[in-house]
Motif scaffolding. Structure first.
Motif, mmCIF file in Angstrom:
data_model
loop_
_atom_site.group_PDB
_atom_site.id
_atom_site.type_symbol
_atom_site.label_atom_id
_atom_site.label_comp_id
_atom_site.label_asym_id
_atom_site.label_seq_id
_atom_site.Cartn_x
_atom_site.Cartn_y
_atom_site.Cartn_z
ATOM 1 N N THR A 244 1.001 -0.899 0.009
ATOM 2 C CA THR A 244 -0.031 -0.144 0.146
ATOM 3 C C THR A 244 0.820 1.045 -0.011
ATOM 4 O O THR A 244 0.071 2.378 -0.504
ATOM 5 N N ASP A 245 2.435 0.879 0.496
ATOM 6 C CA ASP A 245 3.107 1.767 1.023
ATOM 7 C C ASP A 245 4.262 2.577 -0.152
ATOM 8 O O ASP A 245 5.539 0.805 0.640
ATOM 9 N N THR A 246 4.392 1.882 -1.623
ATOM 10 C CA THR A 246 5.582 2.039 -2.029
ATOM 11 C C THR A 246 6.702 3.253 -1.965
ATOM 12 O O THR A 246 7.490 1.797 -2.693
ATOM 13 N N SER A 247 6.655 3.937 -0.897
ATOM 14 C CA SER A 247 8.245 3.875 -0.571
ATOM 15 C C SER A 247 8.737 2.988 0.160
ATOM 16 O O SER A 247 9.965 3.409 -0.129
ATOM 17 N N ALA A 248 7.865 2.430 0.983
ATOM 18 C CA ALA A 248 8.792 1.448 1.930
ATOM 19 C C ALA A 248 8.818 -0.081 1.054
ATOM 20 O O ALA A 248 9.550 -0.927 1.483
ATOM 21 N N VAL A 249 8.784 -0.036 -0.456
ATOM 22 C CA VAL A 249 9.556 -1.092 -1.278
ATOM 23 C C VAL A 249 11.207 -1.870 -0.810
ATOM 24 O O VAL A 249 11.244 -2.569 -0.490
ATOM 25 N N SER A 250 11.646 -0.597 -0.682
ATOM 26 C CA SER A 250 13.014 -1.252 -1.078
ATOM 27 C C SER A 250 13.060 -1.139 0.572
ATOM 28 O O SER A 250 14.498 -1.936 0.553
ATOM 29 N N ARG A 251 12.790 -1.087 1.483
ATOM 30 C CA ARG A 251 12.837 -1.275 2.697
ATOM 31 C C ARG A 251 12.435 -2.602 3.187
ATOM 32 O O ARG A 251 13.201 -3.400 3.527
ATOM 33 N N LEU A 252 11.304 -2.658 2.593
ATOM 34 C CA LEU A 252 11.207 -4.525 2.600
ATOM 35 C C LEU A 252 11.882 -5.794 2.143
ATOM 36 O O LEU A 252 12.528 -6.225 2.452
ATOM 37 N N VAL A 253 12.483 -4.747 0.953
ATOM 38 C CA VAL A 253 13.205 -5.525 -0.033
ATOM 39 C C VAL A 253 14.287 -6.047 1.122
ATOM 40 O O VAL A 253 14.978 -7.433 1.353
ATOM 41 N N GLU A 254 14.882 -5.142 1.744
ATOM 42 C CA GLU A 254 15.609 -4.893 2.108
ATOM 43 C C GLU A 254 16.172 -6.007 3.971
ATOM 44 O O GLU A 254 16.714 -6.672 4.272
ATOM 45 N N CYS A 255 14.797 -5.447 4.559
ATOM 46 C CA CYS A 255 14.832 -6.268 5.418
ATOM 47 C C CYS A 255 14.701 -7.544 5.577
ATOM 48 O O CYS A 255 14.929 -8.409 6.355
ATOM 49 N N ILE A 256 13.520 -7.998 4.517
ATOM 50 C CA ILE A 256 12.755 -9.363 4.387
ATOM 51 C C ILE A 256 14.409 -10.218 3.791
ATOM 52 O O ILE A 256 15.263 -11.753 3.887
ATOM 53 N N ARG A 257 15.549 -9.478 3.038
ATOM 54 C CA ARG A 257 16.653 -10.270 2.305
ATOM 55 C C ARG A 257 17.949 -10.210 4.076
ATOM 56 O O ARG A 257 18.570 -12.110 3.605
ATOM 57 N N ASP A 258 17.845 -9.623 4.087
ATOM 58 C CA ASP A 258 18.343 -9.543 6.014
ATOM 59 C C ASP A 258 17.695 -11.037 6.672
ATOM 60 O O ASP A 258 18.351 -11.969 6.828
ATOM 61 N N VAL A 259 16.599 -11.608 7.005
ATOM 62 C CA VAL A 259 15.980 -12.403 6.946
ATOM 63 C C VAL A 259 16.245 -13.998 6.777
ATOM 64 O O VAL A 259 16.364 -14.359 7.129
ATOM 65 N N PHE A 260 16.447 -13.569 5.300
ATOM 66 C CA PHE A 260 17.076 -15.212 4.938
ATOM 67 C C PHE A 260 18.108 -15.097 4.472
ATOM 68 O O PHE A 260 18.609 -16.835 4.085
ATOM 69 N N ASP A 261 19.374 -13.998 4.575
ATOM 70 C CA ASP A 261 20.548 -14.409 4.380
ATOM 71 C C ASP A 261 20.981 -15.982 5.692
ATOM 72 O O ASP A 261 21.084 -15.414 6.642
ATOM 73 N N GLY A 262 21.473 -16.117 4.810
ATOM 74 C CA GLY A 262 22.453 -17.392 5.912
ATOM 75 C C GLY A 262 21.455 -18.790 6.211
ATOM 76 O O GLY A 262 21.518 -19.236 6.771
ATOM 77 N N ALA A 263 19.785 -18.682 6.112
ATOM 78 C CA ALA A 263 19.091 -19.027 6.047
ATOM 79 C C ALA A 263 19.316 -21.076 5.565
ATOM 80 O O ALA A 263 18.476 -21.978 6.140
ATOM 81 N N GLY A 264 19.927 -20.382 3.955
ATOM 82 C CA GLY A 264 19.905 -21.352 3.737
ATOM 83 C C GLY A 264 18.742 -22.251 2.129
ATOM 84 O O GLY A 264 19.404 -23.068 1.885
ATOM 85 N N PHE A 265 17.763 -20.621 2.353
ATOM 86 C CA PHE A 265 17.016 -21.094 1.581
ATOM 87 C C PHE A 265 17.040 -20.439 -0.404
ATOM 88 O O PHE A 265 16.814 -19.557 0.087
ATOM 89 N N PRO A 266 16.761 -21.290 -0.617
ATOM 90 C CA PRO A 266 16.974 -20.596 -1.910
ATOM 91 C C PRO A 266 16.441 -20.338 -3.059
ATOM 92 O O PRO A 266 15.111 -20.487 -2.693
ATOM 93 N N GLY A 267 16.408 -18.888 -3.682
ATOM 94 C CA GLY A 267 15.198 -18.240 -4.274
ATOM 95 C C GLY A 267 15.092 -17.149 -4.837
ATOM 96 O O GLY A 267 16.595 -16.455 -4.647
#
Length: 208
Positions: free
Chosen positions: A63-86
């Motif tokens: 709903t807030d397009t200005s938050a997209v880049s921040r969401l990408v960073e946060c989600i990438r940070d969560v998945f980094d090192g978890a071992g799940f490809p994608g």
């Protein structure tokens, strides 16, 4: 204690029948307001891997397009090192996730099915113009091969609402739909188990 016993019993029963090969889930950007909500994305993939689900596609409606880049960073940070490809896909591009675990994850942040289908058609038209594809060769396979998301979900889950977005509008044409009034904040493994059990009870008709 009783909850855990019920959860184990439900999981054991589910494993006696085929589980969905691919699951899609829709949540909204407002659901990802804090770190625990973001971490639950990783938990979801871990639950899927435990149950034998091979692929999970997550759509974050924005709903807030200005938050997209921040969401990408946060989600990438969560998945980094978890071992799940994608991959994580947004209107700004694609970020690859490295890993070698048996469950693949795709996360779409504000990149819906209409955008994906339009871009696939544009790519096909460009190939026709440049002589790599004939007009008569534009068929279902030609579109499939140019889509970002290859997963055709067996089960499509929507949390907290009873309406869908346009995510995977091409790929999800024969998906089984499951709506739960449980919000993402309260979504638990047992809610995923219930969705899969419901899927196993259905007789799939594939449009017939």
């Amino acid at each position: 204690m009783a909850y855990k016993i019920y959860e184990r019993s439900l999981a054991s029963g589910i494993k006696q029948s085929p589980v969905p090969r691919c699951i899609a889930l829709v949540i909204s950007d407002g659901d990802l307001i804090d770190r625990p909500a973001l971490n639950k994305l990783l938990q979801l993939i871990e639950w899927c891997a435990e149950l034998g689900v091979h692929e999970a596609s997550i759509y974050v409606s924005v709903t807030d397009t200005s938050a997209v880049s921040r969401l990408v960073e946060c989600i990438r940070d969560v998945f980094d090192g978890a071992g799940f490809p994608g991959k994580i896909v947004s209107p700004g591009g694609i970020a690859d996730i490295e890993g070698d675990m048996p469950c693949t994850v795709s996360v779409s942040i504000g990149y819906g099915g209409k955008h994906e289908l339009i871009n696939a058609l544009r790519a096909a038209m460009k190939d026709v113009k440049e002589g790599r594809l004939s007009e008569d060769s534009i068929d279902e396979q030609a579109i499939d091969s140019r889509l970002v998301f290859k997963c055709e979900p067996d089960l499509f889950i929507r949390t907290g609402e009873e309406r869908l977005t346009d995510f995977l509008i091409w790929q999800a044409v024969y998906s089984e739909l499951y709506f739960t009034d449980v919000n993402w904040e309260d979504f638990r493994k047992i809610d995923l188990l219930r969705a899969i059990r419901d899927y196993q009870y259905r007789q799939r008709r594939y449009g017939t």
